[in-house]
Design an enzyme around this catalytic site. Structure first.
Site, short mmCIF file in Angstrom:
data_model
loop_
_atom_site.label_atom_id
_atom_site.label_comp_id
_atom_site.label_asym_id
_atom_site.label_seq_id
_atom_site.Cartn_x
_atom_site.Cartn_y
_atom_site.Cartn_z
N ASN A 226 9.35 21.34 -13.54
CA ASN A 226 8.10 20.82 -13.79
C ASN A 226 7.25 21.39 -14.96
O ASN A 226 5.90 21.26 -15.18
CB ASN A 226 7.20 20.78 -12.59
CG ASN A 226 7.85 20.14 -11.45
OD1 ASN A 226 8.00 19.10 -11.52
ND2 ASN A 226 7.85 20.49 -10.39
N TYR B 80 10.32 23.38 0.73
CA TYR B 80 10.62 22.55 1.52
C TYR B 80 10.77 23.05 2.95
O TYR B 80 10.86 22.08 3.85
CB TYR B 80 12.12 21.99 1.20
CG TYR B 80 11.96 21.50 -0.28
CD1 TYR B 80 11.03 21.23 -1.05
CD2 TYR B 80 13.43 21.28 -0.77
CE1 TYR B 80 11.15 20.77 -2.35
CE2 TYR B 80 13.66 20.99 -2.21
CZ TYR B 80 12.17 20.45 -3.14
OH TYR B 80 12.45 20.22 -4.18
N TRP C 297 14.37 17.74 -0.09
CA TRP C 297 13.00 18.22 0.12
C TRP C 297 12.27 17.49 1.25
O TRP C 297 11.46 18.23 1.79
CB TRP C 297 12.13 17.38 -1.21
CG TRP C 297 12.10 15.93 -1.23
CD1 TRP C 297 12.83 14.99 -1.81
CD2 TRP C 297 10.91 15.29 -0.76
NE1 TRP C 297 12.38 13.75 -1.90
CE2 TRP C 297 11.41 13.47 -0.99
CE3 TRP C 297 9.93 15.38 0.11
CZ2 TRP C 297 10.41 12.80 -0.61
CZ3 TRP C 297 8.95 14.46 0.36
CH2 TRP C 297 9.52 13.11 0.14
N HIS D 141 9.35 26.96 -9.38
CA HIS D 141 8.89 25.52 -8.90
C HIS D 141 7.85 24.82 -9.69
O HIS D 141 7.98 23.56 -9.94
CB HIS D 141 8.53 25.80 -7.41
CG HIS D 141 8.81 24.47 -6.61
ND1 HIS D 141 9.27 24.18 -5.40
CD2 HIS D 141 8.84 23.04 -7.11
CE1 HIS D 141 9.55 23.03 -5.10
NE2 HIS D 141 9.39 22.06 -6.01
N ASN E 180 24.96 6.49 -3.59
CA ASN E 180 24.53 7.22 -4.57
C ASN E 180 25.71 7.96 -5.27
O ASN E 180 25.44 8.54 -6.33
CB ASN E 180 23.50 8.21 -4.11
CG ASN E 180 22.10 7.38 -3.65
OD1 ASN E 180 21.90 6.31 -3.97
ND2 ASN E 180 21.46 8.21 -2.91
N TRP F 122 14.43 14.99 -11.02
CA TRP F 122 13.99 14.77 -9.59
C TRP F 122 13.56 13.34 -9.59
O TRP F 122 12.86 12.91 -10.73
CB TRP F 122 13.32 15.59 -8.99
CG TRP F 122 12.01 16.00 -9.64
CD1 TRP F 122 11.72 17.34 -10.36
CD2 TRP F 122 10.65 15.46 -9.31
NE1 TRP F 122 10.42 17.31 -10.69
CE2 TRP F 122 9.56 16.22 -10.14
CE3 TRP F 122 10.29 14.46 -8.65
CZ2 TRP F 122 8.50 15.88 -10.14
CZ3 TRP F 122 9.07 14.02 -8.50
CH2 TRP F 122 8.04 14.84 -9.24
#
Length: 267
Positions: free
Chosen positions: A135, A48, A20, A106, A237, A182
């Site tokens: 979302n 992005y 992002w 999105h 990570n 996220w």
């Protein structure tokens, strides 16, 4: 790597690189570095403004196309059927790909159902291999289902140790929708890396607080998208598949739950 099986049978890597805030040459160079470390999911979005650079990075890495899962997302102002259809083609062109592994709406726009028809058509045509949303809280998800021919395969939402979204995950799993997180590190809104519970659990496994936070999400059955451009952090990570949290450790981390968004996305 661990995988999550979507309701159409496709296996999505459980951990992926989010892009992002990666721009320009940094974005191009980060993609092959991540893939060399073992990442196999790259997440971008039209919002992005880096799809072209992501595509360049994929070509620079040189891996067979079928080995890399590419996710992107369309957003406003492409909130009609016709505009969404054009936006899908725009992402294919920007990424220079023949197909996209997963395309999401999105945000929960009022016209998301109309947009989704374009996604369903592209999915049936094979240019999108999986489709979903991002979302959407539970109430909006439930109303969205009523207008779908193809149940969303993924809902990408804010999720971390302070806001796991277990109720949402259960509600969506009943229909076959996978939860993908996220902001697993809260994007700095809370100092997760200094969280005593995560540090203590990490010490038992020789892991960092960040790795424990990611492992917690993975063991709760969620996909995770995590961002970094620094090679040491990219490697850290990714090193979350060689240990398992015990039931007691999972319960200890669960006590961090606050039950509310840090970003104001959800009621």
């Amino acid at each position: 790597m661990e995988y999550l099986t979507l309701h159409n049978g496709r296996r999505m890597p459980a951990l992926g690189l989010g892009t992002w805030d990666l721009r320009g040459q940094t974005c191009v160079e980060t993609i092959p570095r991540a893939l060399e470390l073992g990442y196999r999911l790259i997440d971008t979005a039209q919002m992005y403004e880096n799809e072209r650079e992501v595509g360049q990075g994929l070509r620079l890495a040189g891996l067979p196309r079928e080995e890399v899962w590419v996710t992107t997302k369309i957003f406003r102002p492409d909130t009609t059927y016709a505009k969404a259809k054009a936006a899908i083609q725009r992402s294919l062109d920007q990424l220079a790909l023949d197909y996209i592994d997963l395309l999401l709406i999105h945000e929960p726009y009022d016209t998301a159902e109309e947009m989704y028809v374009a996604l369903e058509e592209a999915y049936q045509a094979g240019t999108l291999r999986a489709i979903g949303i991002s979302n959407f809280h539970e109430a909006r998800y439930q109303t969205f289902l009523a207008g779908c021919q193809v149940v969303p395969m993924v809902n990408q939402v804010e999720s971390h140790v302070y806001f796991l979204r277990k109720d949402l995950q259960r509600a969506m799993a009943a229909h076959g929708t996978v939860t993908q997180a996220w902001a697993p590190f809260t994007e700095g809104r809370w100092d997760l890396f200094s969280e005593p519970v995560l540090q203590e659990v990490g010490r038992r496994h020789g892991k960092t607080a960040a790795q424990v936070a990611l492992r917690y999400l993975l063991q709760n059955g969620m996909g995770v998208v995590v961002k970094s451009s620094r090679l040491p952090r990219l490697a850290e990570n990714f090193q979350v598949f060689d240990f398992t949290l015990t039931p007691q450790e999972l319960q200890a981390v669960a006590q961090l739950e606050e039950g509310q968004s840090l970003f104001g996305w959800y009621p």
